[in-house]
Design a protein around this motif. Structure first.
Motif, mmCIF file in Angstrom:
data_model
loop_
_atom_site.group_PDB
_atom_site.id
_atom_site.type_symbol
_atom_site.label_atom_id
_atom_site.label_comp_id
_atom_site.label_asym_id
_atom_site.label_seq_id
_atom_site.Cartn_x
_atom_site.Cartn_y
_atom_site.Cartn_z
ATOM 1 N N ARG A 135 -17.215 -30.356 -30.789
ATOM 2 C CA ARG A 135 -18.088 -29.764 -29.775
ATOM 3 C C ARG A 135 -18.084 -30.596 -28.493
ATOM 4 N N GLN A 136 -18.094 -31.904 -28.640
ATOM 5 C CA GLN A 136 -18.054 -32.780 -27.463
ATOM 6 C C GLN A 136 -16.747 -32.608 -26.696
ATOM 7 N N ARG A 139 -16.846 -29.213 -24.911
ATOM 8 C CA ARG A 139 -17.688 -29.254 -23.714
ATOM 9 C C ARG A 139 -16.963 -29.935 -22.562
ATOM 10 N N GLU A 142 -14.442 -27.493 -21.259
ATOM 11 C CA GLU A 142 -15.088 -26.443 -20.463
ATOM 12 C C GLU A 142 -15.390 -26.938 -19.052
ATOM 13 N N THR A 143 -15.901 -28.162 -18.973
ATOM 14 C CA THR A 143 -16.202 -28.749 -17.665
ATOM 15 C C THR A 143 -14.936 -28.876 -16.827
#
Length: 401
Positions: A135-136, A139, A142-143
């Motif tokens: 998940r990290q 994320r 995505e950024t």
């Protein structure tokens, strides 16, 4: 962490002297033990294909295993080559992480069951850590995806460097932006659709490798940056877009087909040019909405690409020529559609009749009536251009106001 999982599975397999496998929540193989002479056709096939599909998937999910919270035995099926198994569902506090499968033609004794439950708890802990780590990473990706299409050049350059530093897209040269948005709503008046999750996009993009694309939720839709070694040709882009639209519609329960619009930009040469492909994807989606289409591929939009590039979101109607302003009130939508199709087909009455399923004589008659009453001569090049432009711009600006 994968090695920790392997050690746990090997140790339990040795203790039980039974074949064991661990799958994720989508029943995709993660690790497995050695064989202990009890292996079946289903196990061998899953080791080769790394996932369960077709009738086997229907059989397993048909038992409701996604809602299981406690270990249960599952009967085998000779037609599937599946022996009886003990299934231990793996849960974090709120999330299904996967399953431990133990071939069990006979029941486990109490000591074996206790060992299996204890080991499955440890496996769940490791999978939970792996999920949080993933998940990290997601994320962060995505950024970086959003930064790749930002207006600020420093943000784009920094994102490109970081992605290269992460070792992503090492063999990829071309990048195509794909935008998934609801057919209703616009950037200035968004719909109430929920943004897409990573899991949803991963399902939509399957069977593409996750290493070949970036994803980021945007507004009420999703941005996907797809990498490829070769230029994505127009036909391939259109086929991909329609497949994505189909998958999105099924996923979100919109089987009508056009509840979602897919905009596809032109392939960009290098990460540093993805922002251009993204702007093209936005314009393609905008144009597709205006035309009532489910898919807009930048390279196939023709003259509409120039109109979209103008960013015309508001017209000063008061200074638009009177003969154009009065069209919408003086003529029926059917008549205006007839004229627009006539212009779209380069002034071909035969093709217009074919598109609208009309008799050619009727087309000639109605066009003649339109010219006589409007004063607009359809055999004049400048008038054709003005009228055609008005039809397209009016639709685009109406959508985005």
């Amino acid at each position: 962490m994968v090695s920790a999982l392997q050690n746990l599975v090997d140790s339990l397999g040795h203790t039980l002297q039974r074949s064991i496998a661990v799958d994720d929540a989508e029943i995709r193989l993660i690790v497995y033990s050695s064989h202990y002479g009890d292996e079946d056709r289903a196990r061998t096939q899953s080791l080769v294909e790394r996932r369960v599909t077709g009738r086997m998937l229907e059989y397993l999910t048909g038992h409701g295993i996604k809602s299981w919270r406690e270990p249960k035995y599952m009967d085998g099926d000779e037609t599937l080559g599946l022996k009886r198994r003990l299934v231990l569902p793996l849960w974090s506090r709120h999330q299904l992480l996967g399953y431990v499968w133990i071939i069990a033609e006979t029941d486990l004794n109490p000591e074996e069951m206790a060992a299996s439950i204890e080991t499955s708890t440890h496996i769940a802990d490791v999978l939970s850590q792996l999920a949080e780590h993933e998940r990290q990473e997601e994320r962060q990706r995505e950024t970086l995806a959003r930064s790749l299409v930002a207006e600020d050049i420093d943000s784009r350059d920094n994102a490109s460097r970081k992605l290269n530093g992460l070792g992503l897209f090492t063999k990829t040269r071309y990048f195509t932006a794909v935008l998934i948005v609801p057919a209703q709503g616009s950037p200035s008046s968004p719909s109430q659709a929920e943004p897409f999750s990573r899991d949803e996009v991963n399902r939509v993009m399957a069977p593409r490798l996750r290493e070949t694309y970036l994803f980021a939720p945007v507004s009420d839709g999703a941005l996907v940056v797809l990498g490829s070694e070769k230029v994505l040709r127009q036909a391939a882009a259109e086929a991909m877009a329609r497949d994505i639209q189909k998958q999105v519609s099924l996923l979100r329960g919109s089987e009508g087909g056009n509840a979602w619009v897919i905009g596809v930009g032109a392939p960009a040469n290098g990460l540093g040019s993805v922002h251009i492909s993204f702007r093209q994807a936005v314009a393609a989606a905008k144009t597709a909405k205006a035309e009532g289409l489910g898919v807009g591929v930048w390279s196939s939009l023709g003259p509409a690409t120039l109109l979209a590039a103008l960013h015309v979101e508001k017209l000063d109607v008061d200074i638009v020529p009177e003969e154009l302003r009065r069209l919408s009130t003086a003529y029926s939508p059917e008549t205006l559609r007839l004229v627009e199709v006539f212009l779209d087909t380069a002034g071909s009455a035969a093709r217009t009749a074919e598109v609208l399923h009309m008799h050619r004589t009727t087309v000639y008659y109605q066009l003649g009536q339109f010219q006589q009453s409007s004063g607009l001569k359809l055999d004049d090049g400048s008038t054709r251009f003005l009228l055609h432009l008005w039809f397209k711009i009016q639709r685009l600006t109406t959508l985005w106001q």
